[in-house]
Design a protein around this motif. Sequence first.
Motif, PDB file in Angstrom:
ATOM      1  N   VAL A 114       6.981   2.621 -10.483  1.00  0.00           N
ATOM      2  CA  VAL A 114       6.701   1.672  -9.403  1.00  0.00           C
ATOM      3  C   VAL A 114       7.974   0.974  -8.944  1.00  0.00           C
ATOM      4  CG1 VAL A 114       5.501  -0.475  -8.834  1.00  0.00           C
ATOM      5  CG2 VAL A 114       4.297   1.306 -10.088  1.00  0.00           C
ATOM      6  N   GLN A 115       8.802   0.546  -9.888  1.00  0.00           N
ATOM      7  CA  GLN A 115      10.056  -0.116  -9.536  1.00  0.00           C
ATOM      8  C   GLN A 115      10.974   0.811  -8.732  1.00  0.00           C
ATOM      9  OE1 GLN A 115      10.706  -3.126  -9.651  1.00  0.00           O
ATOM     10  NE2 GLN A 115      10.251  -4.167 -11.577  1.00  0.00           N
ATOM     11  N   ALA A 165       3.208  -8.285 -15.354  1.00  0.00           N
ATOM     12  CA  ALA A 165       2.097  -8.147 -16.296  1.00  0.00           C
ATOM     13  C   ALA A 165       2.451  -7.147 -17.387  1.00  0.00           C
ATOM     14  CB  ALA A 165       0.839  -7.691 -15.547  1.00  0.00           C
ATOM     15  N   THR A 166       1.971  -7.408 -18.593  1.00  0.00           N
ATOM     16  CA  THR A 166       2.279  -6.544 -19.745  1.00  0.00           C
ATOM     17  C   THR A 166       1.262  -5.425 -19.907  1.00  0.00           C
ATOM     18  OG1 THR A 166       1.053  -8.029 -21.208  1.00  0.00           O
ATOM     19  CG2 THR A 166       3.427  -8.436 -20.951  1.00  0.00           C
ATOM     20  N   THR A 167       0.294  -5.339 -19.019  1.00  0.00           N
ATOM     21  CA  THR A 167      -0.760  -4.331 -19.144  1.00  0.00           C
ATOM     22  C   THR A 167      -0.347  -2.969 -18.586  1.00  0.00           C
ATOM     23  OG1 THR A 167      -1.680  -5.125 -17.044  1.00  0.00           O
ATOM     24  CG2 THR A 167      -2.596  -6.053 -19.063  1.00  0.00           C
ATOM     25  N   VAL A 168       0.807  -2.906 -17.948  1.00  0.00           N
ATOM     26  CA  VAL A 168       1.276  -1.654 -17.344  1.00  0.00           C
ATOM     27  C   VAL A 168       2.239  -0.955 -18.296  1.00  0.00           C
ATOM     28  CG1 VAL A 168       2.431  -0.628 -15.354  1.00  0.00           C
ATOM     29  CG2 VAL A 168       1.064  -2.702 -15.071  1.00  0.00           C
ATOM     30  N   THR A 169       2.077   0.352 -18.460  1.00  0.00           N
ATOM     31  CA  THR A 169       2.965   1.097 -19.357  1.00  0.00           C
ATOM     32  C   THR A 169       4.395   1.112 -18.808  1.00  0.00           C
ATOM     33  OG1 THR A 169       2.600   3.233 -18.274  1.00  0.00           O
ATOM     34  CG2 THR A 169       1.048   2.596 -20.019  1.00  0.00           C
ATOM     35  N   GLU A 170       5.352   1.290 -19.697  1.00  0.00           N
ATOM     36  CA  GLU A 170       6.755   1.282 -19.284  1.00  0.00           C
ATOM     37  C   GLU A 170       7.053   2.418 -18.310  1.00  0.00           C
ATOM     38  OE1 GLU A 170      10.681   0.155 -18.900  1.00  0.00           O
ATOM     39  OE2 GLU A 170       8.918  -0.908 -19.670  1.00  0.00           O
ATOM     40  N   LYS A 171       6.443   3.579 -18.521  1.00  0.00           N
ATOM     41  CA  LYS A 171       6.667   4.717 -17.640  1.00  0.00           C
ATOM     42  C   LYS A 171       6.169   4.415 -16.226  1.00  0.00           C
ATOM     43  CE  LYS A 171       5.636   9.672 -17.170  1.00  0.00           C
ATOM     44  NZ  LYS A 171       4.930  10.830 -17.788  1.00  0.00           N
ATOM     45  N   THR A 172       4.977   3.833 -16.144  1.00  0.00           N
ATOM     46  CA  THR A 172       4.416   3.480 -14.833  1.00  0.00           C
ATOM     47  C   THR A 172       5.237   2.385 -14.172  1.00  0.00           C
ATOM     48  OG1 THR A 172       2.194   4.106 -15.539  1.00  0.00           O
ATOM     49  CG2 THR A 172       2.369   2.633 -13.635  1.00  0.00           C
ATOM     50  N   ARG A 182       0.833  -1.205   0.000  1.00  0.00           N
ATOM     51  CA  ARG A 182       0.000   0.000   0.000  1.00  0.00           C
ATOM     52  C   ARG A 182       0.871   1.260   0.000  1.00  0.00           C
ATOM     53  NH1 ARG A 182      -5.174   0.562   1.096  1.00  0.00           N
ATOM     54  NH2 ARG A 182      -5.315  -1.558   1.934  1.00  0.00           N
ATOM     55  N   GLU A 183       1.972   1.227   0.768  1.00  0.00           N
ATOM     56  CA  GLU A 183       2.866   2.379   0.814  1.00  0.00           C
ATOM     57  C   GLU A 183       3.566   2.583  -0.526  1.00  0.00           C
ATOM     58  OE1 GLU A 183       3.976   2.246   5.580  1.00  0.00           O
ATOM     59  OE2 GLU A 183       5.069   0.974   4.153  1.00  0.00           O
ATOM     60  N   VAL A 184       3.896   1.491  -1.193  1.00  0.00           N
ATOM     61  CA  VAL A 184       4.488   1.600  -2.527  1.00  0.00           C
ATOM     62  C   VAL A 184       3.487   2.234  -3.490  1.00  0.00           C
ATOM     63  CG1 VAL A 184       5.392   0.314  -4.500  1.00  0.00           C
ATOM     64  CG2 VAL A 184       6.025  -0.364  -2.191  1.00  0.00           C
ATOM     65  N   ALA A 185       2.249   1.775  -3.428  1.00  0.00           N
ATOM     66  CA  ALA A 185       1.219   2.317  -4.309  1.00  0.00           C
ATOM     67  C   ALA A 185       1.002   3.803  -4.063  1.00  0.00           C
ATOM     68  CB  ALA A 185      -0.093   1.554  -4.095  1.00  0.00           C
ATOM     69  N   VAL A 200      -0.293   5.100  -7.715  1.00  0.00           N
ATOM     70  CA  VAL A 200      -1.027   4.108  -8.495  1.00  0.00           C
ATOM     71  C   VAL A 200      -1.832   3.245  -7.534  1.00  0.00           C
ATOM     72  CG1 VAL A 200       0.688   4.048 -10.360  1.00  0.00           C
ATOM     73  CG2 VAL A 200       0.894   2.458  -8.425  1.00  0.00           C
ATOM     74  N   SER A 201      -2.616   2.337  -8.085  1.00  0.00           N
ATOM     75  CA  SER A 201      -3.397   1.434  -7.248  1.00  0.00           C
ATOM     76  C   SER A 201      -2.533   0.267  -6.773  1.00  0.00           C
ATOM     77  CB  SER A 201      -4.596   0.888  -8.033  1.00  0.00           C
ATOM     78  OG  SER A 201      -4.156   0.010  -9.044  1.00  0.00           O
ATOM     79  N   ILE A 202      -3.024  -0.417  -5.739  1.00  0.00           N
ATOM     80  CA  ILE A 202      -2.337  -1.610  -5.261  1.00  0.00           C
ATOM     81  C   ILE A 202      -2.281  -2.661  -6.362  1.00  0.00           C
ATOM     82  CG2 ILE A 202      -2.482  -3.535  -3.612  1.00  0.00           C
ATOM     83  CD1 ILE A 202      -3.727  -1.590  -1.628  1.00  0.00           C
ATOM     84  N   GLY A 203      -3.372  -2.748  -7.144  1.00  0.00           N
ATOM     85  CA  GLY A 203      -3.399  -3.705  -8.237  1.00  0.00           C
ATOM     86  C   GLY A 203      -2.322  -3.456  -9.270  1.00  0.00           C
ATOM     87  N   THR A 204      -2.020  -2.163  -9.520  1.00  0.00           N
ATOM     88  CA  THR A 204      -0.966  -1.836 -10.482  1.00  0.00           C
ATOM     89  C   THR A 204       0.396  -2.263  -9.952  1.00  0.00           C
ATOM     90  OG1 THR A 204      -2.226   0.030 -11.363  1.00  0.00           O
ATOM     91  CG2 THR A 204       0.151   0.045 -11.741  1.00  0.00           C
ATOM     92  N   VAL A 205       0.636  -2.035  -8.664  1.00  0.00           N
ATOM     93  CA  VAL A 205       1.901  -2.479  -8.065  1.00  0.00           C
ATOM     94  C   VAL A 205       2.017  -3.997  -8.187  1.00  0.00           C
ATOM     95  CG1 VAL A 205       3.285  -2.594  -5.957  1.00  0.00           C
ATOM     96  CG2 VAL A 205       1.942  -0.543  -6.458  1.00  0.00           C
TER      97      VAL A 205
END
Length: 363
Positions: A65-66, A54-61, A34-37, A42-47
């Motif tokens: 996150v990383q 997953a390939t559904t996340v853009t490279e910028k995002t 949650r703290e990372v998100a 972004v959402s927890i799901g995106t993290v």
Amino acid sequence: MASDDQTRTLGNGQKPPAKSEAKGASAKRRPTIREVARAAEVSIGTVSAVINGATTVTEKTRQRVQRCITELGYEPNTAARSLKRQRSSSIGMVVPDLQNPFFAAVAEGAHNIARKNDVFVVLGATGAESRWEEYYSQSLRARRLDGMILLSGSGRPNVGLVKLVDSGSVVFVDETIPGLDAPFVSAENRKGARLVAQELIGRGHRKVAIVGGPTWLWTSQQRLAGYREALAGAGIDPDTVPVLSGDYTEDSGYAATKELFERYGPGALTGIIYANDLMAIGGAKFLKEKGVAIPQDVSIVGFDDIISAKYFSPPLTTVAQPGFEMGQAAAEILLHKVGLLDEPEVTVFPTEVKVRQSVAQLK
């Protein structure tokens, strides 16, 4: 648990903290997903999607996150966390049985979400017996699983289940249990039952009977209420309609249909409403053995829309409910509780009448 290759991939590009940083970090609690998100906006799901490649996340995002994962010192791979906790992330999935295709669909949906998040699923079948539900509740709690998804076949509380509910580590799906306040994923049983009964009545069937499920189960009560609403709406006194109870199995549908014909005789009924597809299939077996044609002599409807319903002869008019999606939602709720996912947007799913060829139009 993640493989060695997965561990290397998830850790790619991340630098271990310096010794001084590591020492300071060890004195603090570990950062959460949650703290990372929050840091990455972004959402927890995106993290979680980034962590799982997953390939559904853009490279910028993904890069953002990383970067937040690295800066916060979050340990995203399950293998590393498991080494520290000496166990894998795991949940229990308890169902009455796996011969019922709807129950199997719910279990598959939950497993689908768990697998995507490197969570191990312990599956148990209870035979719809309260003692086995208590056994699994106690056993899974003793094994310190992260939680349990329960599709109850008994509808009754037990000591182990009460403790799980009190700890906030159980999610009910399809069936709820009176007196226990836990997250609940369901379908619109009452509405679906009302609509399918209206479909039967609307085709001229007024001499009907109902084969319901176990009287103590929530789904059975909801469906019976929906049937009664449709009958009353059509000017038929619901109290005059024969109602027998089965246990959601083919055998019970067969037995209930046999009892109806023994009690009222052939020709007394033009339609039978079954509270699930398996009981409808069992009832149809009895009718065919007695030379009763479906739908020419007796029309039938079911509930669940299991895979065999549309291939049945004749194809069964029934109510579809999304078991797979319900299982997914239950797993998402449970994994949200341990910080892996966002809560699902939908926990009460719509039902839909599937009109096929098992209902005749009366003149």
